[in-house]
Design a protein around this motif. Structure first.
Motif, PDB file in Angstrom:
ATOM      1  N   ARG A 186       0.817  -1.189   0.105  1.00 28.04           N
ATOM      2  CA  ARG A 186      -0.027  -0.094  -0.142  1.00 28.04           C
ATOM      3  C   ARG A 186       0.800   1.120  -0.014  1.00 28.04           C
ATOM      4  O   ARG A 186       0.527   2.398  -0.641  1.00 28.04           O
ATOM      5  N   MET A 187       1.955   1.247   0.865  1.00 27.17           N
ATOM      6  CA  MET A 187       3.019   2.398   0.912  1.00 27.17           C
ATOM      7  C   MET A 187       3.565   2.779  -0.509  1.00 27.17           C
ATOM      8  O   MET A 187       3.708   3.656  -1.101  1.00 27.17           O
ATOM      9  N   ASP A 188       3.888   1.563  -1.078  1.00 25.62           N
ATOM     10  CA  ASP A 188       4.843   1.627  -2.329  1.00 25.62           C
ATOM     11  C   ASP A 188       3.770   2.163  -3.481  1.00 25.62           C
ATOM     12  O   ASP A 188       4.198   3.016  -4.382  1.00 25.62           O
ATOM     13  N   ARG A 189       2.604   1.972  -3.462  1.00 23.54           N
ATOM     14  CA  ARG A 189       1.622   2.224  -4.505  1.00 23.54           C
ATOM     15  C   ARG A 189       1.534   3.828  -4.151  1.00 23.54           C
ATOM     16  O   ARG A 189       1.345   4.548  -5.098  1.00 23.54           O
ATOM     17  N   LEU A 190       1.096   4.070  -3.056  1.00 19.34           N
ATOM     18  CA  LEU A 190       0.628   5.643  -2.702  1.00 19.34           C
ATOM     19  C   LEU A 190       2.013   6.410  -3.155  1.00 19.34           C
ATOM     20  O   LEU A 190       1.894   7.543  -3.657  1.00 19.34           O
ATOM     21  N   THR A 191       3.254   5.985  -2.671  1.00 15.75           N
ATOM     22  CA  THR A 191       4.569   6.509  -2.948  1.00 15.75           C
ATOM     23  C   THR A 191       4.698   6.764  -4.745  1.00 15.75           C
ATOM     24  O   THR A 191       5.129   7.840  -5.225  1.00 15.75           O
ATOM     25  N   GLY A 192       4.446   5.620  -5.101  1.00 15.46           N
ATOM     26  CA  GLY A 192       4.606   5.804  -6.560  1.00 15.46           C
ATOM     27  C   GLY A 192       3.994   6.728  -7.203  1.00 15.46           C
ATOM     28  O   GLY A 192       4.388   7.364  -8.122  1.00 15.46           O
ATOM     29  N   LEU A 193       2.538   6.795  -6.963  1.00 22.52           N
ATOM     30  CA  LEU A 193       1.627   7.657  -7.693  1.00 22.52           C
ATOM     31  C   LEU A 193       2.137   9.040  -7.499  1.00 22.52           C
ATOM     32  O   LEU A 193       1.998   9.956  -8.486  1.00 22.52           O
ATOM     33  N   VAL A 194       2.572   9.444  -6.288  1.00 22.62           N
ATOM     34  CA  VAL A 194       2.682  10.774  -5.729  1.00 22.62           C
ATOM     35  C   VAL A 194       4.253  11.097  -6.529  1.00 22.62           C
ATOM     36  O   VAL A 194       4.287  12.151  -7.128  1.00 22.62           O
ATOM     37  N   LEU A 195       5.132  10.077  -6.622  1.00 24.62           N
ATOM     38  CA  LEU A 195       6.411  10.374  -7.254  1.00 24.62           C
ATOM     39  C   LEU A 195       6.483  10.661  -8.964  1.00 24.62           C
ATOM     40  O   LEU A 195       6.894  11.756  -9.237  1.00 24.62           O
ATOM     41  N   VAL A 196       5.441   9.756  -9.298  1.00 31.09           N
ATOM     42  CA  VAL A 196       5.115  10.171 -10.995  1.00 31.09           C
ATOM     43  C   VAL A 196       4.332  11.624 -11.012  1.00 31.09           C
ATOM     44  O   VAL A 196       4.951  11.825 -11.892  1.00 31.09           O
ATOM     45  N   GLY A 197       3.632  11.856 -10.167  1.00 30.62           N
ATOM     46  CA  GLY A 197       2.929  12.993 -10.380  1.00 30.62           C
ATOM     47  C   GLY A 197       4.080  14.263 -10.213  1.00 30.62           C
ATOM     48  O   GLY A 197       3.888  15.402 -10.786  1.00 30.62           O
ATOM     49  N   PHE A 198       4.940  14.157  -9.104  1.00 32.44           N
ATOM     50  CA  PHE A 198       5.893  14.936  -9.079  1.00 32.44           C
ATOM     51  C   PHE A 198       6.767  15.246 -10.358  1.00 32.44           C
ATOM     52  O   PHE A 198       7.208  16.216 -10.861  1.00 32.44           O
ATOM     53  N   GLY A 199       7.157  13.862 -10.841  1.00 36.89           N
ATOM     54  CA  GLY A 199       8.074  13.949 -12.019  1.00 36.89           C
ATOM     55  C   GLY A 199       7.234  14.495 -13.400  1.00 36.89           C
ATOM     56  O   GLY A 199       7.667  15.415 -14.096  1.00 36.89           O
ATOM     57  N   ALA A 200       6.012  14.371 -13.380  1.00 33.30           N
ATOM     58  CA  ALA A 200       5.170  14.813 -14.677  1.00 33.30           C
ATOM     59  C   ALA A 200       5.264  16.544 -14.357  1.00 33.30           C
ATOM     60  O   ALA A 200       5.300  17.183 -15.254  1.00 33.30           O
ATOM     61  N   ARG A 201       5.028  16.823 -13.249  1.00 26.41           N
ATOM     62  CA  ARG A 201       4.999  18.525 -12.992  1.00 26.41           C
ATOM     63  C   ARG A 201       6.350  19.042 -13.298  1.00 26.41           C
ATOM     64  O   ARG A 201       6.137  20.161 -13.884  1.00 26.41           O
ATOM     65  N   LEU A 202       7.538  18.497 -12.811  1.00 23.41           N
ATOM     66  CA  LEU A 202       8.820  19.015 -13.048  1.00 23.41           C
ATOM     67  C   LEU A 202       8.968  19.086 -14.597  1.00 23.41           C
ATOM     68  O   LEU A 202       9.557  19.883 -15.241  1.00 23.41           O
ATOM     69  N   ALA A 203       8.354  17.928 -15.326  1.00 14.90           N
ATOM     70  CA  ALA A 203       8.781  17.864 -16.950  1.00 14.90           C
ATOM     71  C   ALA A 203       7.859  18.893 -17.589  1.00 14.90           C
ATOM     72  O   ALA A 203       8.261  19.535 -18.426  1.00 14.90           O
ATOM     73  N   ALA A 204       6.676  19.180 -16.855  1.00 14.25           N
ATOM     74  CA  ALA A 204       5.756  20.303 -17.587  1.00 14.25           C
ATOM     75  C   ALA A 204       6.386  21.803 -17.295  1.00 14.25           C
ATOM     76  O   ALA A 204       6.277  22.544 -18.227  1.00 14.25           O
ATOM     77  N   GLU A 205       7.095  22.007 -16.159  1.00 16.12           N
ATOM     78  CA  GLU A 205       7.678  23.062 -16.056  1.00 16.12           C
ATOM     79  C   GLU A 205       8.791  23.307 -16.679  1.00 16.12           C
ATOM     80  O   GLU A 205       9.181  24.684 -16.993  1.00 16.12           O
ATOM     81  N   GLY A 206       9.315  22.432 -17.214  1.00 20.80           N
ATOM     82  CA  GLY A 206      10.516  22.659 -18.193  1.00 20.80           C
ATOM     83  C   GLY A 206      10.508  23.613 -19.126  1.00 20.80           C
ATOM     84  O   GLY A 206      11.155  24.430 -19.493  1.00 20.80           O
TER      85      GLY A 206
END
Length: 206
Positions: A186-206
């Motif tokens: 459960r922790m891995d799934r939650l962490t994975g979703l949040v990290l993917v979201g952060f990565g997408a946000r950073l890529a979009a900001e570029g």
């Protein structure tokens, strides 16, 4: 700057919670040598992180001075890195490597206590790569790269220190929690979703 600091703190906290070599070597020494040895190991780990943070901050400042394009590339790589570890976390089945099996006995090289923690960090180039690719994504435009990178690195070190302090304080419960595959999944799934979201946000900001 405040928004970047908050975003970094959240992303860093999730990464700190993912069990890696540092956590494994601390747990190994906790089992073998008790709290005192584990505490010394934590101090070694934190010392290694401080060295890598300083080196990364100086390196990022040098890269920006040489080429803004190269620095932008690092920001994008950092976003990809976040997505990658997020996907790895999502693919995890909630298992944690056994402490004894994950870290081979290397007394002559790593030793015990402080030396083990310090060597685990300094001899792992992935730690340096992590900071060099991770920090640029959270440095606001127009801000001095070196000082801001040091600040963000300090936040990461402090969060790591808090994590290990909690681990040592609640050693029995936390080791049991880490061993429970359902909770880890459960922790891995939650962490994975949040990290993917952060990565997408950073890529979009570029």
């Amino acid at each position: 700057m405040t928004a970047s600091l908050v975003s970094f703190s959240l992303a860093a906290a999730l990464i700190v919670l993912l069990p890696g070599p540092d956590t494994l070597v601390v747990l190994r020494n906790l089992v073998r040598g008790g709290r005192r040895t584990a505490t010394l190991t934590v101090l070694g780990v934190l010392s290694g992180l401080v060295v890598w943070v300083g080196a990364a901050a100086l390196g990022l400042a040098a890269v920006l001075h040489a080429s803004e394009a190269a620095y932008t590339v690092l920001r994008i790589v950092g976003a990809i890195y976040l997505v990658w570890i997020g996907v790895q976390s999502l693919r995890s089945r909630g298992s944690v490597p056994d402490v004894e099996d994950a870290l081979p006995e290397r007394r002559g090289l790593l030793g015990r206590g402080y030396g083990a923690g310090l060597a685990t960090d300094l001899l792992n180039p992935k730690v340096g790569v992590f900071f060099v690719t991770f920090l640029p994504g959270f440095v606001p435009d127009g801000r001095p790269v070196g000082p801001v990178s040091l600040l963000l690195g300090a936040v990461f070190v402090l969060e790591t220190a808090f994590y290990f302090a909690l681990l040592l304080l609640l050693a029995g419960r936390i080791t049991g929690w880490l061993a429970d595959s359902r909770t880890r999944r459960r922790m891995d799934r939650l962490t994975g979703l949040v990290l993917v979201g952060f990565g997408a946000r950073l890529a979009a900001e570029g």
